[in-house]
Design a protein around this motif. Structure first.
Motif, PDB file in Angstrom:
ATOM      1  N   ALA A  68       0.812  -1.210   0.000  1.00 44.07           N
ATOM      2  CA  ALA A  68       0.000   0.000   0.000  1.00 44.07           C
ATOM      3  C   ALA A  68       0.850   1.267   0.000  1.00 44.07           C
ATOM      4  N   ILE A  69       2.111   1.172   0.480  1.00 41.29           N
ATOM      5  CA  ILE A  69       2.984   2.354   0.476  1.00 41.29           C
ATOM      6  C   ILE A  69       4.092   2.221  -0.565  1.00 41.29           C
ATOM      7  N   GLY A  70       3.982   1.218  -1.428  1.00 42.93           N
ATOM      8  CA  GLY A  70       4.910   1.095  -2.536  1.00 42.93           C
ATOM      9  C   GLY A  70       6.237   0.445  -2.222  1.00 42.93           C
ATOM     10  N   LEU A  71       6.323  -0.344  -1.140  1.00 45.45           N
ATOM     11  CA  LEU A  71       7.588  -0.971  -0.762  1.00 45.45           C
ATOM     12  C   LEU A  71       7.595  -2.479  -0.956  1.00 45.45           C
ATOM     13  N   GLU A  72       6.515  -3.045  -1.490  1.00 47.15           N
ATOM     14  CA  GLU A  72       6.438  -4.506  -1.576  1.00 47.15           C
ATOM     15  C   GLU A  72       7.558  -5.083  -2.439  1.00 47.15           C
ATOM     16  N   ASP A  73       7.914  -4.417  -3.509  1.00 43.04           N
ATOM     17  CA  ASP A  73       8.948  -4.939  -4.396  1.00 43.04           C
ATOM     18  C   ASP A  73      10.351  -4.651  -3.888  1.00 43.04           C
ATOM     19  N   GLN A  74      10.501  -3.599  -3.091  1.00 40.92           N
ATOM     20  CA  GLN A  74      11.830  -3.223  -2.613  1.00 40.92           C
ATOM     21  C   GLN A  74      12.280  -4.077  -1.436  1.00 40.92           C
ATOM     22  N   VAL A  75      11.397  -4.268  -0.466  1.00 45.63           N
ATOM     23  CA  VAL A  75      11.788  -4.936   0.773  1.00 45.63           C
ATOM     24  C   VAL A  75      12.176  -6.399   0.576  1.00 45.63           C
ATOM     25  N   PRO A  76      11.439  -7.213  -0.216  1.00 48.55           N
ATOM     26  CA  PRO A  76      11.812  -8.623  -0.335  1.00 48.55           C
ATOM     27  C   PRO A  76      13.225  -8.877  -0.828  1.00 48.55           C
TER      28      PRO A  76
END
Length: 491
Positions: A68-76
């Motif tokens: 929802a804050i646009g970090l799903e692809d970055q964090v993994p």
């Protein structure tokens, strides 16, 4: 608070941890003016970050919040995937979980003798079929991630919004909830009053904001320290690679205590020992620690190294774990509690950060439910997994889920890999347990009746005549004047 008026609304987020920085991103996206006050220094530049460091298990709910804050692809990219339902490799599972007894303090390991019983047959049948269940249902996984690294990513995301500002080294002294005024002190220790339209308390289990809410009438609060503490240890890399299989959650269950290991990107494992405080107190010297680990975790000692083990063990004392419940979570439209400030839970279901994405109107029953489930899961992880009956039940649940995926869903799947409300998941789990236990009872009854029937059929007919016609004794007495009391075993 009306989002349409957000251009002129100011929000103070107290606490810059995982929950505080995540909520700051949500508020900033809705164009509120957000100020974040964090008592610690910036962990991105600090040499040693204070606070908890138990690795996080990032699952579906938490990933949805990051999305929802646009970090799903970055964090993994900074995570390691752990396959669902896996606590160690198959060979290790058979040796560790199935072939050894769980032990109590003071009881040494002894190989368990397993007679070939119906339970053993059913157990091995479900174990061998478990890969088929995974194939039918698909492979789910959670992500192991460093709490500190995730917090750094979230703080960086907060600072990317032009309508946010983060104040490090600023501690909340008190707040006036009616007026929306907070009093903070920076590095100069000079108190400063600031007024906001909304105060969001994300300042942890010992929340100062919650302390002010507790002074209000009809505010319920309870806390419980569990009698177990935790201590973190490390397994370093071996020959430049992981010392154990990295895509598993490794568990050493010992009934009254346990140790777990989660992998890190630098090829180390963060090991966490959960144990009653009185057991920690029995280990005052390095020799006592080594004897304890050689007795209960002999395979972990060479991986850690004796010198590193004793150094890490005495680096910090065992830390306590607290469970907090309170309600309501808000005061009018001026203040709201989030995260551990509202519902601190023990870490045994890996839902601490993942729980922040629950819808607000469901928070109180759901947060109380996940707190209770976390306490239960500790018993399951340290004790129940030593039981073949428990493993058999788990595989039966998987089988039922494979053939009826929308009717029977295992508790772990509901909590970790879905957005089903925690409260609903608990009620559904209890219903499923009742259905399964009823099925076991009927199945056991049918086996008992069938076994009895075939046992009777296998008896010789003359034995059955003895049981069916006792009046033959009377006839024999009348004809011969004697009674022949022949028993079935006299033929």
């Amino acid at each position: 608070m009306d989002a349409s008026d957000s251009q002129r609304k100011k929000v103070a987020v107290i606490g810059g941890g995982l929950v505080g920085s995540l909520n700051a991103c949500f508020l900033a996206k809705r164009n509120f003016q957000v100020d974040v006050y964090e008592a610690r220094e910036d962990i991105r530049v600090a040499q040693l970050a204070r606070g908890r460091s138990i690795n996080l298990a990032l699952s579906h709910r938490g990933r949805q919040a990051l999305k929802a804050i646009g970090l799903e692809d970055q964090v993994p990219h900074s995570c390691i995937s752990l396959r669902e339902g896996s606590t160690c490799s198959f060979a290790d599972a058979l040796q560790e979980t199935y072939n050894q007894k769980g032990v109590f303090p003071g009881e040494p390991f002894r190989p368990a003798r397993r007679p070939w019983t119906l339970l053993n047959f059913l157990f091995w049948a479900t174990v061998l079929l478990s890969p088929l269940f995974r194939f039918v249902l698909g492979v789910f996984y959670i992500l192991s991630i460093s709490r500190t690294n995730l917090n750094k990513d979230l703080l960086t995301a907060v600072e990317k919004y032009p309508n946010t500002k983060v104040y490090f080294g600023h501690r909340l002294l008190t707040c006036n909830l009616e007026e929306g005024t907070i009093t903070v002190a920076g590095s100069d220790q000079v108190p400063k009053d600031v007024t906001y339209d909304l105060i969001v308390g994300c300042d942890g289990a010992y929340s100062t904001v919650r302390g002010q809410l507790m002074k209000k009438p009809r505010f319920d609060y309870s806390q419980q320290y569990i009698p177990h503490g935790y201590m973190e240890l490390t397994i370093p890399p071996r020959n430049g690679d992981f010392a154990m299989e990295p895509n598993y959650l490794h568990i050493w269950p010992r009934n009254t205590f346990m140790m777990i290991a989660l992998p890190n990107k630098n090829k180390t494992f963060t090991c966490t020992l959960f144990m009653p405080f009185e057991e920690f107190e029995k280990l005052p010297t390095s020799r006592d620690v080594l004897d304890f680990f050689h007795k209960y975790f002999p395979d972990a000692v060479p991986l850690m190294g004796e010198q590193a083990l004793t150094r890490d063990f005495f680096l910090l004392p065992a830390q306590p774990m607290i469970s907090v419940k309170c309600s309501p979570f808000h005061f009018k439209s001026r203040c709201v509690l989030m995260g551990d400030a509202a519902h601190a839970i023990v870490p045994f279901f890996g839902q601490g950060m993942n729980a922040v994405s629950s819808p607000p109107r469901f928070r109180i029953p759901d947060d109380h439910a996940v707190s209770d489930l976390s306490m239960y899961n500790y018993v399951e992880m340290r004790a129940h997994v030593n039981s073949r009956w428990f493993i058999f039940q788990k595989n039966v649940e998987r089988f039922l889920h494979a053939i009826m995926p929308s009717t029977f869903i295992p508790l772990y799947t509901m909590v970790t890999f879905s957005r089903i409300r925690y409260h609903e998941a608990m009620l559904r789990w209890r219903w499923q347990k009742k259905v399964i236990n009823t099925g076991f009872f009927i199945f056991g009854t049918l086996i008992a009746i069938g076994s009895t029937y075939f046992l009777i059929r296998s008896m010789a007919s003359r034995h059955l005549d003895y049981l069916r016609r006792p009046w033959d004794w009377v006839t024999n007495l009348q004809n011969t004047g004697q009674v022949s009391l022949k028993t079935p075993w006299s033929y």
